[in-house]
Write a protein that holds these residues in place. Structure first.
Motif, mmCIF file in Angstrom:
data_model
loop_
_atom_site.group_PDB
_atom_site.id
_atom_site.type_symbol
_atom_site.label_atom_id
_atom_site.label_comp_id
_atom_site.label_asym_id
_atom_site.label_seq_id
_atom_site.Cartn_x
_atom_site.Cartn_y
_atom_site.Cartn_z
ATOM 1 N N TYR A 196 0.829 -1.211 0.000
ATOM 2 C CA TYR A 196 0.000 0.000 0.000
ATOM 3 C C TYR A 196 0.863 1.261 0.000
ATOM 4 C CZ TYR A 196 -3.327 3.551 1.527
ATOM 5 O OH TYR A 196 -4.089 4.705 1.619
ATOM 6 N N ASP A 197 1.848 1.313 0.885
ATOM 7 C CA ASP A 197 2.687 2.519 0.995
ATOM 8 C C ASP A 197 3.467 2.780 -0.294
ATOM 9 O OD1 ASP A 197 1.774 2.796 3.558
ATOM 10 O OD2 ASP A 197 3.572 1.963 4.514
ATOM 11 N N GLU A 198 4.040 1.740 -0.865
ATOM 12 C CA GLU A 198 4.854 1.914 -2.072
ATOM 13 C C GLU A 198 3.996 2.264 -3.278
ATOM 14 O OE1 GLU A 198 8.261 1.911 -2.299
ATOM 15 O OE2 GLU A 198 8.061 1.924 -0.115
ATOM 16 N N ASN A 199 2.837 1.643 -3.402
ATOM 17 C CA ASN A 199 1.957 1.952 -4.522
ATOM 18 C C ASN A 199 1.404 3.371 -4.416
ATOM 19 O OD1 ASN A 199 2.368 -0.590 -5.537
ATOM 20 N ND2 ASN A 199 0.382 -1.408 -4.904
ATOM 21 N N LYS A 200 1.110 3.785 -3.198
ATOM 22 C CA LYS A 200 0.610 5.152 -2.992
ATOM 23 C C LYS A 200 1.671 6.178 -3.380
ATOM 24 C CE LYS A 200 -1.605 8.106 0.473
ATOM 25 N NZ LYS A 200 -2.068 8.190 1.900
ATOM 26 N N LYS A 201 2.920 5.917 -3.012
ATOM 27 C CA LYS A 201 4.011 6.832 -3.367
ATOM 28 C C LYS A 201 4.237 6.862 -4.882
ATOM 29 C CE LYS A 201 7.220 5.169 -0.680
ATOM 30 N NZ LYS A 201 8.535 4.999 0.000
ATOM 31 N N ALA A 202 4.149 5.700 -5.514
ATOM 32 C CA ALA A 202 4.412 5.622 -6.955
ATOM 33 C C ALA A 202 3.217 6.081 -7.786
ATOM 34 C CB ALA A 202 4.783 4.194 -7.336
ATOM 35 N N GLY A 203 2.009 6.027 -7.202
ATOM 36 C CA GLY A 203 0.812 6.413 -7.950
ATOM 37 C C GLY A 203 0.313 5.325 -8.882
ATOM 38 N N VAL A 204 0.970 4.184 -8.866
ATOM 39 C CA VAL A 204 0.557 3.027 -9.682
ATOM 40 C C VAL A 204 0.719 1.764 -8.841
ATOM 41 C CG1 VAL A 204 1.163 4.061 -11.918
ATOM 42 C CG2 VAL A 204 2.891 2.754 -10.641
ATOM 43 N N THR A 205 0.079 0.689 -9.287
ATOM 44 C CA THR A 205 0.184 -0.584 -8.557
ATOM 45 C C THR A 205 1.509 -1.257 -8.909
ATOM 46 O OG1 THR A 205 -1.046 -1.680 -10.332
ATOM 47 C CG2 THR A 205 -2.304 -0.920 -8.413
ATOM 48 N N LYS B 55 2.121 -5.583 -14.904
ATOM 49 C CA LYS B 55 1.189 -4.703 -15.620
ATOM 50 C C LYS B 55 0.581 -3.704 -14.635
ATOM 51 C CE LYS B 55 0.005 -8.282 -19.020
ATOM 52 N NZ LYS B 55 -1.103 -9.087 -19.621
ATOM 53 N N PRO B 56 1.354 -2.740 -14.208
ATOM 54 C CA PRO B 56 0.843 -1.781 -13.212
ATOM 55 C C PRO B 56 -0.301 -0.935 -13.777
ATOM 56 C CG PRO B 56 2.976 -1.095 -14.037
ATOM 57 C CD PRO B 56 2.736 -2.459 -14.598
ATOM 58 N N ARG B 57 -1.224 -0.589 -12.881
ATOM 59 C CA ARG B 57 -2.349 0.281 -13.224
ATOM 60 C C ARG B 57 -2.360 1.455 -12.277
ATOM 61 N NH1 ARG B 57 -7.264 -3.823 -12.803
ATOM 62 N NH2 ARG B 57 -6.142 -4.184 -10.837
ATOM 63 N N PRO B 58 -3.113 2.495 -12.584
ATOM 64 C CA PRO B 58 -3.175 3.638 -11.676
ATOM 65 C C PRO B 58 -3.637 3.208 -10.301
ATOM 66 C CG PRO B 58 -4.124 4.214 -13.796
ATOM 67 C CD PRO B 58 -3.864 2.729 -13.850
#
Length: 277
Positions: A249-258, A272-275
């Motif tokens: 959660y923390d890393e995806n929130k910082k990156a803005g993508v999954t 295949k990251p998504r927003p």
């Protein structure tokens, strides 16, 4: 000195000890013992398999190093007729075979397996009772799934409502149905729902099927809290799961993508990251 003509030969007076009496077991009693050993072998193999699949890394290493997989016993043969034996009048049951052929038949039952004995240092570390208790826990957990974030009104009828919902869901999607369900007692807003199955295969099939339909089946998509499912975990595994979820959660929130996604109780890079939402 050889005896003279006037010296009589000494008579041999030593009495040989009689052979020790042989003891025998009735065929039916021996068959019960063999069947019991078979059941113990199956149980031990299941315990070992459960530990190696779902145990902690430390426990897996100990069991893998000290307990071998037991081989199955061959099918038990029919009793040999009494004509092939030396029968004693006082024998309480069928005597043991004497012929060479019968001895070969009797030895066709190998020892199920020989466990590798650990050295003294390993014995000082191993706690058999702890391993046994842990193994029982793993076997129980290996047939349970846990559904999280399912609405919970905390009424006495909650388990009955949950059971009907999941039974209908399973029947409608050709999935194994749980045999019973119950809410895990805790202070959480949505108490985790534990699903009991007949075996590990049914449990795994339901988890896999649920994850396939949770974005398409209206019975799940209409639930605002977006339920998710996992296998039942031990406390160390649960701690790993929570740490992994927080990291993702923390890393995806910082990156803005999954950037990362969960894989069982761990995480991996998402190809295949998504927003991130």
């Amino acid at each position: 000195m050889p005896p003279t003509a006037t010296q009589p030969k000494r008579k041999f007076s030593e009495v040989l000890a009689p052979d020790p009496p042989r003891e025998f077991v009735a065929y039916a009693d021996f068959k019960i013992l063999v069947d019991h050993v078979k059941r113990l072998t199956e149980a031990l193999n299941q315990i070992r398999c459960g530990i190696l699949e779902d145990g902690s890394s430390k426990l897996i290493a100990k069991v893998a190093a000290t307990v071998e997989q037991l081989t199955e016993m061959p099918e038990f043969g029919s009793p040999v007729t009494a004509t092939a034996f030396d029968v004693f009048s006082d024998a309480p049951s069928t005597p043991a075979p004497r012929s060479t052929e019968t001895r070969r038949t009797a030895t066709r039952f190998p020892i199920a397996a020989r466990c590798a004995y650990p050295d003294q240092a390993q014995l000082n570390v191993l706690d058999p009772s702890l391993i046994a208790r842990h193994a029982v826990t793993l076997l129980e957990k290996s047939t349970r799934a846990v559904l999280e974030r399912l609405p919970d009104d905390k009424t006495p009828a909650q388990d009955e409502k949950d059971f009907k919902l999941l039974t209908d869901l399973a029947n409608g999607n050709s999935l194994p149905a749980p045999t019973k369900v119950h809410r895990h007692p805790c202070s959480s807003r949505f108490r985790p729902l534990k699903l009991q199955f007949n075996n590990k295969q049914d449990r795994d099939a339901f988890i896999k099927g649920f994850n396939k339909i949770r974005h398409s089946d209206a019975a799940i998509t209409d639930i605002a809290t977006k339920p998710r499912i996992r296998r039942d975990l031990t406390m160390p595994e649960l701690e790993t799961l929570r740490a992994s979820r927080k990291f993702v959660y923390d890393e995806n929130k910082k990156a803005g993508v999954t950037k990362f996604i969960m894989s069982d109780i761990n995480y991996k890079v998402n190809e295949k990251p998504r927003p991130f939402q």
